[in-house]
Write an enzyme that holds these catalytic residues in place. Structure first.
Site, PDB file in Angstrom:
ATOM      1  N   SER A 542       0.845  -1.190   0.000  1.00 21.90           N
ATOM      2  CA  SER A 542       0.000   0.000   0.000  1.00 21.90           C
ATOM      3  C   SER A 542       0.890   1.252   0.000  1.00 21.90           C
ATOM      4  O   SER A 542       1.686   1.433  -0.913  1.00 21.90           O
ATOM      5  CB  SER A 542      -0.954  -0.034   1.197  1.00 21.90           C
ATOM      6  OG  SER A 542      -2.015   0.866   1.023  1.00 21.90           O
ATOM      7  N   ASP A 628      -9.747  -3.478  -5.729  1.00 18.33           N
ATOM      8  CA  ASP A 628      -9.171  -2.688  -4.635  1.00 18.33           C
ATOM      9  C   ASP A 628      -9.624  -1.231  -4.736  1.00 18.33           C
ATOM     10  O   ASP A 628      -9.294  -0.545  -5.699  1.00 18.33           O
ATOM     11  CB  ASP A 628      -7.641  -2.770  -4.724  1.00 18.33           C
ATOM     12  CG  ASP A 628      -6.936  -2.125  -3.545  1.00 18.33           C
ATOM     13  OD1 ASP A 628      -7.588  -1.407  -2.774  1.00 18.33           O
ATOM     14  OD2 ASP A 628      -5.721  -2.348  -3.402  1.00 18.33           O
ATOM     15  N   HIS A 663      -7.936  -4.974  -1.782  1.00 18.55           N
ATOM     16  CA  HIS A 663      -6.738  -4.480  -1.118  1.00 18.55           C
ATOM     17  C   HIS A 663      -6.086  -5.522  -0.213  1.00 18.55           C
ATOM     18  O   HIS A 663      -4.859  -5.581  -0.117  1.00 18.55           O
ATOM     19  CB  HIS A 663      -7.095  -3.237  -0.296  1.00 18.55           C
ATOM     20  CG  HIS A 663      -5.923  -2.396   0.081  1.00 18.55           C
ATOM     21  ND1 HIS A 663      -5.149  -1.733  -0.846  1.00 18.55           N
ATOM     22  CD2 HIS A 663      -5.383  -2.100   1.289  1.00 18.55           C
ATOM     23  CE1 HIS A 663      -4.187  -1.060  -0.222  1.00 18.55           C
ATOM     24  NE2 HIS A 663      -4.302  -1.277   1.065  1.00 18.55           N
TER      25      HIS A 663
END
Length: 690
Positions: A542, A628, A663
């Site tokens: 991320s 995501d 995600h």
């Protein structure tokens, strides 16, 4: 097999007198909002490209298939498959989570507090059967214990369907609410609940009130956040007296109170939002307890204010600001106040008796460790639940009597295949930086690992949003350490590892400190012969994936490989696109390049995608998720396409997109392990340990 080559279709834009050319903008689906809800509508050409990348990655990693299988087997063997959490008591029942052997997803169960048969409230594994993705969201019981508000996401897009279930019978009511954020808060009447929903751009912005056994079309809008830069959430105080309507970005908060006993009442503002001022609320009697950074309290303080007049003008310091001691969290019980704080880089728990003001702490002796406060339901209790672990010590859950100051070990993480903490070493060292700072680094390695520069080292980093990566126990990283790796966590600026200042010094116009801290940590570890240059595998996800892209551009020869999970690498284009879910709320973190030429220049100077150059890069594995909503799939896809076009040399460059998840990757605990085993196999391969 030749790598896929993405077509170049230049899209030219102009910002602040600067011309941007994006050759791979076409990989961003125009109907991305619809794709989040229904992945089958993805443009066939984009899907074909992602499929081709997945096929190429599979072919390039085919020589590690036996290793992946072995890694998965040993990682799974370290998991107690029939594990369960310590039951949390609430009135006549105790609630817990339990796994059965072979199950990917948990059971939510309860038992009578004084003993009796178990009731299965939610069987997530049964519901996940035949689904490519399933994530159980909230499972919140009403105060009379009759109903369970539970939610699920079956696409990976973090858009949850909320349902109500009778606890005793397991029967779902007809109530069905789609497009929620997953959680719900019950009013005191056990017939009313509150939830937040996502707008068309996937932002939580509306709070609704729902009455049991009524259609969701009749739900009442209670609060709406009009600023797209703020996210809306709902919670409650530990006392259950107030429902908290919280609206916030990364540096500013505003809270409204709703009396849980009066669900149709109007929300009452505590203190109006003031840029840069954060606060969160707890409650006891006629008093609110507020954790805040108001009045320049950078490392936060605790204030009190009357429930009747909660405004900022009535705030009185209870625990004053102490620079260098960061208060992380606050819970208030009937007789005690508990805060989690970090001092000298390590966490500790402080307990305060409300009547006397007397305080005492719970601390531990290891060089690096992790502490966490447990989630309990009860307010009138002297029992505090907390967890402790270190990089060598498996997680331990304690119940601590705040009055007698005694603790009881309730659970110790079992490692069925065996784990000897004495065979490993946990250390904390400090890496110097060019500007005079020192970066804490947590280390884990086997006692028999040679520290002569010959060992490969995995260096993990994040460095954003004030998030601190804990020095906690992980069964999966043992697969690297047992194969001769040193495992290191660089606690770089952008986190709050050394207080709020550490966060402030790693964001916005100082963001590059995060990158240079990470490379400084790598250089230091090599100089101290924990490893050597070129034998470091960097890993981040991320915002930590953005770190990976930045250090790949900055110091490619330092690393022997890079694993970038859901990497936020297309920073400039994303921050210029205010339709994306996280962009307006992220401007306080990164800057607003739409409005500010200075912010545009700052981001453009480090955005990994925009700074790919013709140089030799180390082997890179980029991992994305099609649905995501946080780091969209096209960020790693565009990055890999540009790297493949631009980089020199023949170092392996791989893109793996999970076409059924978002995600967090695969939802099942074993499927998730397979993804970890895949990335670990890549790290071992590039380090020559496959």
């Amino acid at each position: 097999m030749k790598p896929p080559i993405a077509a170049k279709r230049p899209v030219i834009t102009h910002h602040h007198g600067v011309t941007l050319t994006d050759d791979y903008a076409w990989l961003r689906a125009e109907n991305w909002q619809e794709v989040m809800r229904d992945p089958s509508v993805l443009d066939p050409e984009i899907r074909a490209h992602l499929d081709a990348e997945n096929a190429y990655t599979a072919a390039e990693m085919a020589d590690t298939e036996a290793l992946q299988a072995a890694l998965f087997k040993e990682m799974r063997a370290r998991i107690k498959e029939d594990d369960s959490s310590v039951p949390a008591q609430d009135g006549p029942y105790a609630y817990s989570t339990r796994f059965v052997e072979g199950a990917q997803h948990p059971l939510i169960v309860r038992t009578p507090r004084d003993g009796g048969p178990e009731t299965i409230l939610i069987d997530a594994d049964a519901m996940a059967k035949d689904l490519a993705y399933f994530d159980l969201g909230g499972a919140d019981h009403s105060s009379d214990h009759r109903l369970i508000a539970w939610s699920f996401d079956d696409r990976g897009s973090e858009s949850y369907t909320l349902k109500l279930r009778e606890a005793d019978t397991g029967t779902d009511l007809t109530d069905n609410i789609e497009g929620t954020t997953g959680g719900a808060v019950w009013a005191a009447d056990s017939a009313t609940l509150f939830y937040t929903v996502l707008d068309d751009n996937h932002r939580p912005c509306r709070l609704f009130r729902h009455v049991v056994d009524t259609p969701s079309s009749e739900d009442v809008l209670v609060y709406e956040e009009s600023d797209p830069g703020f996210f809306l959430g709902v919670g409650q105080t530990q006392s259950a007296r107030f429902i908290l309507i919280d609206t916030h970005d990364h540096e500013t908060a505003e809270v409204h109170l709703l009396d849980a006993a009066d669900p149709t009442g109007s929300p009452r503002l505590v203190a109006s939002r003031q840029t840069g001022v954060e606060y969160e609320i707890e409650h006891n009697g006629d008093t609110l307890y507020i954790l805040t950074n108001a009045d320049g309290a950078e490392d936060f303080k605790i204030v009190t204010t009357p429930v009747a007049t909660p405004g900022r003008e009535n705030w009185t310091d209870l625990v004053p600001h102490r620079p260098g001691t960061l208060i992380l969290g606050l819970t208030v019980y009937k007789e005690f106040m508990v805060r989690l704080e970090r001092f000298a880089g390590l966490p500790r728990i402080i307990i305060r008796e409300l009547a006397s003001g007397e305080e005492h702490s719970i601390e531990f002796d290891e060089e690096a460790y992790s502490l966490g406060l447990g989630d309990g339901y009860e307010f009138d209790t002297t029992s505090l639940r907390f967890s402790y672990s270190s990089m060598t010590t498996p997680s331990r859950v304690y119940d601590y009597d705040m009055r007698t100051r005694t603790r009881v070990l309730r659970k110790e993480q079992e490692v069925p295949s065996g784990h000897d903490p004495d065979a490993y070493v946990t250390r904390r060292v400090f890496a110097p930086t060019a500007d005079g700072e020192t970066v804490p680094v947590s280390l884990l390695y086997r006692k028999d690992t040679p520290l002569d520069g010959s060992a490969p080292l995995l260096l993990y980093g994040y460095g954003a949003y004030g998030m601190t990566i804990p020095a906690s126990f992980s069964t999966t990283r043992l697969s690297l350490v047992d194969r001769g790796f040193v495992y290191a966590i660089a606690h770089i600026r952008g986190g709050k590892d050394k207080g709020y200042r550490w966060y402030r010094e790693g964001r916005r116009d100082k963001k590059t400190n995060s990158f240079t801290d990470f490379t400084a940590a790598g250089e230091f570890l090599a100089s101290e012969q924990f490893t050597s240059r070129g034998q470091i595998v960097a890993w981040g996800g991320s915002a930590g994936g953005m770190l990976m892209g930045a250090v790949a551009n900055l110091a490619p020869d330092l690393f022997g490989g890079i694993v970038a999970e859901v990497p936020f690498v297309d920073v400039l284009n994303t921050m210029l696109d205010d339709s994306l879910p996280l962009t307006p709320p992220e401007w306080p973190e990164w800057g607003n390049p739409i409005e500010s030429a200075a912010d545009f220049a700052t981001i453009a100077a480090y955005s990994p995608y925009d700074n790919v150059t013709a140089q030799a890069y180390p082997p890179i594995l980029a991992i994305g998720g099609l649905t995501d909503p946080r780091v969209t799939y096209w960020e790693p896809a565009k990055w890999v396409a540009k790297l493949r076009e631009t980089k020199l040399g023949d170092a392996q460059l791989l893109l793996k997109t999970n076409m059924d998840a978002g995600h967090g990757g695969a939802s099942g605990r074993f499927d998730s392990l397979k993804e970890t085993a895949f990335a670990t196999a890549f790290a071992l391969k590039v380090a020559g340990r496959a």
